[in-house]
Structures are given as C-alpha cells and as structure tokens.
Design a protein around this motif. Structure first.
Motif, short mmCIF file in Angstrom:
data_model
loop_
_atom_site.label_atom_id
_atom_site.label_comp_id
_atom_site.label_asym_id
_atom_site.label_seq_id
_atom_site.Cartn_x
_atom_site.Cartn_y
_atom_site.Cartn_z
N ASN A 92 -88.32 -26.02 0.98
CA ASN A 92 -87.47 -26.32 -0.17
C ASN A 92 -86.58 -27.51 0.17
N ASN A 93 -86.26 -28.26 -0.87
CA ASN A 93 -85.66 -29.58 -0.66
C ASN A 93 -84.24 -29.50 -0.07
N THR A 94 -83.51 -28.46 -0.40
CA THR A 94 -82.15 -28.35 0.13
C THR A 94 -82.19 -28.12 1.63
N PHE A 95 -83.02 -27.19 2.07
CA PHE A 95 -83.14 -26.94 3.51
C PHE A 95 -83.65 -28.19 4.23
N PHE A 96 -84.62 -28.84 3.63
CA PHE A 96 -85.18 -30.04 4.26
C PHE A 96 -84.14 -31.15 4.41
N TYR A 97 -83.34 -31.31 3.37
CA TYR A 97 -82.35 -32.40 3.38
C TYR A 97 -81.41 -32.29 4.58
N PHE A 98 -81.07 -31.05 4.94
CA PHE A 98 -80.10 -30.88 6.02
C PHE A 98 -80.74 -30.63 7.38
N THR A 99 -82.06 -30.56 7.44
CA THR A 99 -82.73 -30.28 8.72
C THR A 99 -83.96 -31.15 8.98
N GLU A 100 -84.67 -31.58 7.94
CA GLU A 100 -85.98 -32.22 8.05
C GLU A 100 -86.98 -31.34 8.80
N LEU A 101 -86.74 -30.04 8.80
CA LEU A 101 -87.66 -29.11 9.45
C LEU A 101 -88.59 -28.51 8.40
N GLU A 102 -89.87 -28.43 8.73
CA GLU A 102 -90.83 -27.81 7.82
C GLU A 102 -91.14 -26.38 8.24
N THR A 103 -90.27 -25.78 8.99
CA THR A 103 -90.52 -24.44 9.49
C THR A 103 -90.12 -23.38 8.46
N GLN A 104 -90.88 -22.29 8.40
CA GLN A 104 -90.62 -21.28 7.37
C GLN A 104 -89.74 -20.15 7.90
N ASP A 105 -89.20 -19.38 7.00
CA ASP A 105 -88.45 -18.14 7.29
C ASP A 105 -87.22 -18.41 8.16
N ALA A 106 -86.72 -19.62 8.14
CA ALA A 106 -85.54 -19.97 8.93
C ALA A 106 -84.29 -19.90 8.05
N TRP A 107 -83.13 -19.97 8.67
CA TRP A 107 -81.85 -20.05 7.96
C TRP A 107 -80.99 -21.11 8.63
N LEU A 108 -80.23 -21.79 7.83
CA LEU A 108 -79.26 -22.74 8.37
C LEU A 108 -77.87 -22.27 7.96
N LEU A 109 -76.98 -22.16 8.95
CA LEU A 109 -75.61 -21.73 8.69
C LEU A 109 -74.65 -22.85 9.08
N LEU A 110 -73.85 -23.27 8.12
CA LEU A 110 -72.84 -24.31 8.37
C LEU A 110 -71.47 -23.71 8.08
N THR A 111 -70.58 -23.88 9.02
CA THR A 111 -69.23 -23.38 8.77
C THR A 111 -68.22 -24.50 8.98
N ALA A 112 -67.21 -24.50 8.13
CA ALA A 112 -66.14 -25.50 8.22
C ALA A 112 -64.81 -24.77 8.21
N ARG A 113 -64.07 -24.95 9.28
CA ARG A 113 -62.71 -24.37 9.32
C ARG A 113 -61.68 -25.49 9.26
N GLY A 114 -62.07 -26.60 8.68
CA GLY A 114 -61.21 -27.78 8.64
C GLY A 114 -62.04 -28.96 9.10
N PRO A 115 -61.53 -30.14 8.89
CA PRO A 115 -62.32 -31.35 9.13
C PRO A 115 -62.81 -31.51 10.57
N ASP A 116 -62.10 -30.91 11.53
CA ASP A 116 -62.51 -31.11 12.92
C ASP A 116 -63.20 -29.89 13.49
N SER A 117 -63.50 -28.93 12.64
CA SER A 117 -64.11 -27.71 13.15
C SER A 117 -65.34 -27.37 12.34
N LEU A 118 -66.41 -28.08 12.66
CA LEU A 118 -67.66 -27.90 11.95
C LEU A 118 -68.66 -27.28 12.91
N GLU A 119 -69.41 -26.28 12.42
CA GLU A 119 -70.38 -25.64 13.30
C GLU A 119 -71.71 -25.49 12.55
#
Ligand SMILES: [Mn+2]
Length: 454
Positions: A92-119
């Motif tokens: 799916n295009n949203t997952f691809f946009y942030f990973t460029e991975l074509e792997t299935q059944d994966a998840w991407l987790l992004l967390t922001a606790r402020g501008p300098d704390s991105l995970e």
C-alpha cells in the motif's frame, strides 16, 4: 509474492550482458540503464533510498508534533478469492512512502514526543523457510532488515502489542492510522491498544506530503514515464490497418515489460474508430479499419510509481485533413496549458486557459457548437504512486516538484472521432518540464515514426 525491498534507482552504470541483450531485442529506443539489485534478495529486492524515506518520516512527525503514527503493510492477496491477475502483492502506498519496503504483514510505528524525540520501529514477521519455498526469500526481523531499511529498531511482529501499549502510555497526543486501508484484524489490534484514545485517519496528513515529489520519487516517475514512452513508440511502429486492438495492446505492454515495468499503471485503453470516443474503453477487442484513429491511453508502473500517457494516431500512419484539424486543436490547447504552468497557478486556472483557447479557436471544426463542448473531462491531475494521485484541489497553488498530467481531448461521437493527447509534466521553479515528450506528439512526428516502422 513479489519482492521484499524496493530501490534506489540509479540510472547509471552498465547493465551487463543480459540487459544489453534485452535492449537489443527492444524495438523502442532509449536504453534505460540498470538499477542495483539487493544482493541479499536476488531477483527480488531493490535498494531503499534510506535517506529519502527517513526525511519523509521526519516530515510526518514534524506535522504530528506530539503523537503516534501506526501504518500496517499490505498482505498477500488470495488467488482463489480475489482473482488477482498481475502480482499477488503490491504494497500500500502509505506504507511504501515511508519505508520503500515491499514486504508484507509488517507494521511501521512512528512516535513523536516533541521535535527532538522521534522514534521509528519496524515490525516484521519471522522468517519461515518452509513458506519461503513458495514465496521466495522474505525480509525478517534481523540485521539484514536493519541495514536494507535504514531503520535501526526492527522487531518481530509478535512484540507489536507490547510496544504499542508502551507507546500509548509514554506518548501524549493523537494516534494516526490509515483507517481507510486497515483490515479487520488490524482494527482489532488498534481498538485493543488505543481504546478511548483520539484515533484519527492518517491519510490526509500523509497524502499532503506526497503532493510535492522528492528527488527519489521524481527519479522513479521519470523511469516509469520513459518505459511508458517506449511502449507507445513500439505500438505506433507496429500498427497496421486490420490489426485488432488487443494486438496493439500486446505490443504496447510488451514494450513496457521488456523495459522493466513492474505492471501496468492502469488497464490499457486501446480505442479505435468509434471506441476512441469512449473515455475509459479498455475492452480492446475491435478490429481496426483503414482510416481509423487509435487512441491509446496506457502507462507502466515502475518502482511503485506510474506514468499516465495518451497518444492518438491513424492506424494507417497518415492523418486525414479532418483528423489532423481536430488533432491540431487538441495539441495547441495542450501547448497553451503547458505554457501557463508555473508555481502559484492552479489546476482551475489551467483548465480555464485550455477551455477558453479551445473555444476561441474552434471555428466550425465541431459544427454548431465550439469544440470545448466536446472536451468533457478535466484538463489533468497529479500522478505518483496512484495514477490519479493524492488530489491537489483545483484551487490549490501548484508548487515546484508537483507532477501533473495535461490531457485535453475532443470526442465527436457521431463521427466516431476521438482525440486525446496526454503528457506528464513536472512543475519547475520557472515553469514546467515535459516528461513524456519523447513519444511523438505532432502529426508530422507521428507520421514520420510510423513511416519508418514500415
Ligand atoms: Mn490521466
């Protein structure tokens, strides 16, 4: 069961003997160069532009400020239930946009606790050698995935819920999920972990980032366009009166695949004679006749990005004066629209310019009405991972890095005469750049190409 990793497209360097042989077989011009395959995933993966995807994730998190984004990958489709006809997996295009991975059944987790704390955390299913006999190699939660994805934290997917609960209590702010593409199983996980939380659809935020293409996206789009042009040229060269539309389609799509297309960007439209006036005709079963125009609206997808190109030409290689007159009005309309593209203008402005030009230059070409009455669709739209890409609203100002189509047309149903010319155009700081103009556009260039082919 497609690949695992996608690519950084390097249109440099030699492609070796196999690529040279492939090019020699191809009727179309334009050697397209080679891309570097991923050695860990022979025949499957393409390298990820890790810097580009990291920048996109940062841009998203900056917009979120404080909060969580959770993006599931797509799943393999079911041959028995879904009647898949190309590949049983497309990311799916949203997952691809942030990973460029074509792997299935994966998840991407992004967390922001402020501008300098991105995970960023990538969750992958464990590798399964028994299953890989069927599917080919898969990316698993290990150091290879870390290196190929550029994501430092890669965990097995069975730790997903634990990590999500931890994130829920650590990170304040809304939870963004692409709600429109989540499955029932994914919703169950999200509802379990984030019940009572402010869960929002990620799409609007993510899609707005996709409007302006970055360098990696532009490289992919250019390649998709070049491949598409090669297919169009091959089809024009092969055309003869009496050919069936599907025979022309076969040459066209062979041109795409021979040049490395992953699939078609959308069902190929090959409409001859009366079918040239049906906007989305894709049955392609009619036998062409001497004197027909053929409208071909078709393009290749490469590296998840698709072009969108239309050419209209006489099956016998020679425009009649009537066909040429209608064609030239469409062509001039397209040129006027192109000349008006610049940052700050809008699709609505361009539409008005095109409609006005066509109206004022119709003379008696379309009978009692002016020809704009037969230009029954919009002038164009953005392209990208979707052929009708994340919508730039009609009143939104164009910006450098946007890629749009310009596709005026005139469809005279009673005459069985339809003409559409569609090119892909990059908005630049000073105006616009044709991306697909290597496919001949003028009647003289088309006739010359078709003469050369016989
Ligand atoms: Mn289009």
């Amino acid at each position: 069961m497609r690949s695992v990793v996608a690519l950084l497209l390097l249109v440099t360097g030699g492609g070796g003997a196999a690529a040279a042989a492939a090019q020699a077989r191809t009727a179309a011009p334009a050697p397209l160069g080679a891309w570097t395959p991923t050695p860990e995933l022979p025949g499957m993966g393409r390298p990820v532009d890790t810097a580009a995807v990291a920048a996109r994730r940062r841009a998203l998190l900056q917009r979120i400020g404080r909060g969580i984004a959770l993006i599931p990958a797509s799943h393999e489709r079911d041959l028995e239930k879904e009647y898949i006809q190309d590949n049983d997996f497309r990311q799916n295009n949203t997952f691809f946009y942030f990973t460029e991975l074509e792997t299935q059944d994966a998840w991407l987790l992004l967390t922001a606790r402020g501008p300098d704390s991105l995970e960023t955390v990538l969750f992958l299913p464990p590798r399964n050698p028994g299953q890989e006999r069927w599917t080919g190699l898969r990316l698993g939660p290990d150091s290879v995935a870390t290196r190929l994805s550029g994501i430092a934290t890669v965990l097995p997917v069975d730790s997903l819920e634990r990590r999500l609960f931890a994130a829920r209590f650590r990170v304040r702010g809304p939870v963004y999920v692409p709600l429109d593409v989540t499955t029932r199983d994914e919703r169950r996980v999200i509802d379990l972990v984030f019940s009572g939380q402010d869960v929002r659809n990620l799409r609007q935020l993510a899609d707005s980032l996709r409007e302006v293409k970055d360098a990696d996206e532009l490289a992919r789009l250019r390649r998709a366009v070049d491949i598409s042009v090669a297919g169009h040229v091959a089809a024009m060269q092969a055309a003869r009166p009496g050919m069936y539309e599907y025979e022309i389609e076969a040459v066209l799509e062979a041109g795409f695949r021979r040049n490395g297309a992953d699939r078609v960007g959308y069902p190929s439209i090959v409409g001859s004679g009366p079918n040239s006036t049906t906007l989305h005709y894709d049955v392609n079963r009619r036998q062409t006749r001497d004197g027909d125009l053929v409208l071909v609206d078709a393009a290749a997808e490469w590296g998840q990005y698709t072009a969108d190109v239309t050419r209209t030409w006489p099956v016998n290689g020679k425009f009649t004066p009537r066909q040429k007159a209608v064609y030239d009005l469409v062509l001039a309309t397209q040129q006027v629209a192109f000349d008006s593209v610049r940052p700050g203008t809008t699709m609505r402005d361009l539409n008005r310019v095109a409609q006005t030009y066509m109206r004022e230059h119709s003379a008696k070409l379309c009978g009692d009405q002016t020809c704009d009455a037969y230009f029954i669709h919009g002038l164009g739209h953005p392209i990208g991972m979707d052929v009708h890409d994340v919508t730039v609203p009609g009143r939104q100002k164009l910006e450098p890095g946007m890629v749009i189509t310009l596709e005026p047309g005139i469809y005279l149903v009673e005459e069985g005469l339809g003409v559409r010319i569609e090119d892909d155009v990059l908005v630049t700081p000073t105006g616009a750049e044709w991306l697909s103009a290597k496919a001949p556009r003028t009647t003289a260039d088309i006739e010359r190409l078709m003469r050369g082919g016989r």
